[in-house]
Design an enzyme around this catalytic site. Sequence first.
Site, PDB file in Angstrom:
ATOM      1  N   GLU A   1       0.874  -1.262   0.106  1.00 24.80           N
ATOM      2  CA  GLU A   1       0.099   0.111   0.032  1.00 24.80           C
ATOM      3  C   GLU A   1       0.870   1.230   0.113  1.00 24.80           C
ATOM      4  O   GLU A   1       1.871   1.259   0.473  1.00 24.80           O
ATOM      5  CB  GLU A   1      -0.944   0.170   1.170  1.00 24.80           C
ATOM      6  CG  GLU A   1      -2.202  -0.343   0.919  1.00 24.80           C
ATOM      7  CD  GLU A   1      -3.114   0.858   0.463  1.00 24.80           C
ATOM      8  OE1 GLU A   1      -2.942   1.161  -0.629  1.00 24.80           O
ATOM      9  OE2 GLU A   1      -4.159   0.898   0.772  1.00 24.80           O
ATOM     10  N   ASP A   2       0.286   2.319  -0.603  1.00 30.19           N
ATOM     11  CA  ASP A   2       1.258   3.480  -0.443  1.00 30.19           C
ATOM     12  C   ASP A   2       1.038   4.315   0.827  1.00 30.19           C
ATOM     13  O   ASP A   2       2.125   4.729   1.222  1.00 30.19           O
ATOM     14  CB  ASP A   2       0.382   4.520  -1.491  1.00 30.19           C
ATOM     15  CG  ASP A   2      -1.039   4.658  -1.622  1.00 30.19           C
ATOM     16  OD1 ASP A   2      -1.667   3.844  -0.714  1.00 30.19           O
ATOM     17  OD2 ASP A   2      -1.609   5.536  -2.324  1.00 30.19           O
TER      18      ASP A   2
ATOM     19  N   ASP B   1      -3.804   5.807   6.289  1.00 30.60           N
ATOM     20  CA  ASP B   1      -4.243   7.230   6.869  1.00 30.60           C
ATOM     21  C   ASP B   1      -5.081   6.900   8.072  1.00 30.60           C
ATOM     22  O   ASP B   1      -4.750   6.534   9.285  1.00 30.60           O
ATOM     23  CB  ASP B   1      -5.108   8.071   5.832  1.00 30.60           C
ATOM     24  CG  ASP B   1      -5.518   9.281   6.195  1.00 30.60           C
ATOM     25  OD1 ASP B   1      -5.273   9.718   7.497  1.00 30.60           O
ATOM     26  OD2 ASP B   1      -6.295  10.037   5.526  1.00 30.60           O
TER      27      ASP B   1
ATOM     28  N   PHE C   1      -0.794  16.298   4.098  1.00 27.68           N
ATOM     29  CA  PHE C   1      -1.385  15.634   2.784  1.00 27.68           C
ATOM     30  C   PHE C   1      -0.222  15.530   1.953  1.00 27.68           C
ATOM     31  O   PHE C   1       0.473  16.414   1.552  1.00 27.68           O
ATOM     32  CB  PHE C   1      -2.495  16.241   2.207  1.00 27.68           C
ATOM     33  CG  PHE C   1      -3.241  15.603   1.198  1.00 27.68           C
ATOM     34  CD1 PHE C   1      -4.265  14.494   1.593  1.00 27.68           C
ATOM     35  CD2 PHE C   1      -2.953  15.529  -0.324  1.00 27.68           C
ATOM     36  CE1 PHE C   1      -4.708  13.658   0.680  1.00 27.68           C
ATOM     37  CE2 PHE C   1      -3.602  14.787  -1.113  1.00 27.68           C
ATOM     38  CZ  PHE C   1      -4.500  13.788  -0.846  1.00 27.68           C
TER      39      PHE C   1
ATOM     40  N   ARG D   1       0.884  12.211  -9.353  1.00 28.93           N
ATOM     41  CA  ARG D   1       1.245  10.890  -9.295  1.00 28.93           C
ATOM     42  C   ARG D   1       2.735  10.615  -9.845  1.00 28.93           C
ATOM     43  O   ARG D   1       3.407   9.778  -9.193  1.00 28.93           O
ATOM     44  CB  ARG D   1       0.518   9.758  -9.690  1.00 28.93           C
ATOM     45  CG  ARG D   1      -0.893   9.871  -9.176  1.00 28.93           C
ATOM     46  CD  ARG D   1      -1.711   8.390  -9.781  1.00 28.93           C
ATOM     47  NE  ARG D   1      -3.201   8.423  -9.448  1.00 28.93           N
ATOM     48  CZ  ARG D   1      -3.566   7.952  -8.232  1.00 28.93           C
ATOM     49  NH1 ARG D   1      -2.980   7.420  -7.055  1.00 28.93           N
ATOM     50  NH2 ARG D   1      -5.045   8.010  -8.033  1.00 28.93           N
TER      51      ARG D   1
HETATM   52  P1  IMP Z   1      -7.571   5.271   4.868  1.00 32.57           P
HETATM   53  O1  IMP Z   1      -8.228   4.315   4.258  1.00 32.57           O
HETATM   54  O2  IMP Z   1      -8.015   6.360   5.373  1.00 32.57           O
HETATM   55  O3  IMP Z   1      -6.013   4.484   5.495  1.00 32.57           O
HETATM   56  O4  IMP Z   1      -6.662   5.788   3.325  1.00 32.57           O
HETATM   57  C1  IMP Z   1      -5.926   4.983   2.452  1.00 32.57           C
HETATM   58  C2  IMP Z   1      -6.045   5.704   1.089  1.00 32.57           C
HETATM   59  O5  IMP Z   1      -6.297   7.010   1.206  1.00 32.57           O
HETATM   60  C3  IMP Z   1      -4.759   5.680   0.837  1.00 32.57           C
HETATM   61  O6  IMP Z   1      -4.433   4.407  -0.201  1.00 32.57           O
HETATM   62  C4  IMP Z   1      -4.632   6.763  -0.387  1.00 32.57           C
HETATM   63  O7  IMP Z   1      -5.181   6.353  -1.665  1.00 32.57           O
HETATM   64  C5  IMP Z   1      -5.523   7.779   0.262  1.00 32.57           C
HETATM   65  N1  IMP Z   1      -4.614   8.951   1.138  1.00 32.57           N
HETATM   66  C6  IMP Z   1      -4.649   8.965   2.512  1.00 32.57           C
HETATM   67  N2  IMP Z   1      -3.671  10.011   2.908  1.00 32.57           N
HETATM   68  C7  IMP Z   1      -3.280  10.582   1.565  1.00 32.57           C
HETATM   69  C8  IMP Z   1      -2.293  11.561   1.451  1.00 32.57           C
HETATM   70  O8  IMP Z   1      -1.688  12.032   2.430  1.00 32.57           O
HETATM   71  N3  IMP Z   1      -2.070  11.811   0.136  1.00 32.57           N
HETATM   72  C9  IMP Z   1      -2.487  11.071  -0.762  1.00 32.57           C
HETATM   73  N4  IMP Z   1      -3.467   9.994  -0.954  1.00 32.57           N
HETATM   74  C10 IMP Z   1      -3.923   9.926   0.392  1.00 32.57           C
HETATM   75 MG    MG Z   2      -4.344   3.837  -1.962  1.00 34.89          MG
END
Ligand code: IMP
Ligand code: MG
Length: 171
Positions: free
Chosen positions: A93-94, A97, A145, A158
């Site tokens: 995963e990238d 959050d 962010f 990207r």
């Molecule tokens: P989560 O479900 O809140 O953990 O969010 C995960 C997804 O939100 C990641 O796989 C990203 O695609 C996107 N995301 C969360 N934070 C960022 C950020 O700072 N920049 C870009 N994408 C983000």
């Molecule tokens: Mg993602």
Amino acid sequence: MKKLLYSEKEIKKRVRELAALIDLDYQCRELTVICVLKGSVIFMTDLIREIKTPLTYDFIFLSSYNGAKSTSCIRLEKDLTLSLKDKHVLVVEDIFDTGFTGEFLRERIMAEEPASLKFCVLLRKKDVDLNLKIDYTGFDIGAEFVVGYGLDYRQKYRQLKDLHILSEEEL
Ligand code: IMP
Ligand code: MG
């Protein structure tokens, strides 16, 4: 305005370290790497080329974000194509959050009855749900962010080689 968070060089170094840790853990057990589209594609392709353990890979496409806000409503845009039964699965995963996407992935993949499941995440934000165990983390970051190296803001940025913090004015 964007502010540099990690340079291409720092990312490369960390990716090599993560690959070495993964090789150490899996020894010669074959891996199935799951790339979570779209954000993880650059990280995953760099990471697997540093991994020496034999592997196959597949993609899953999830979406949850609405601009710069995470939501708990995860959409499965494209499902897996390989069977994960009895496989050693590593999800790449990238960024984590809130951890909602991670929870969704865990449930989806555990339903396939893999032999094992681990998570490798390039960036971990501060308030990620601690119940979700991350096995390999690239960098721990604050609440900012972040864009670049696969991560987007409204599908842009990207292709940047470095990781940058996007300023409040741009969100
Ligand atoms: P989560 O479900 O809140 O953990 O969010 C995960 C997804 O939100 C990641 O796989 C990203 O695609 C996107 N995301 C969360 N934070 C960022 C950020 O700072 N920049 C870009 N994408 C983000
Ligand atoms: Mg993602």
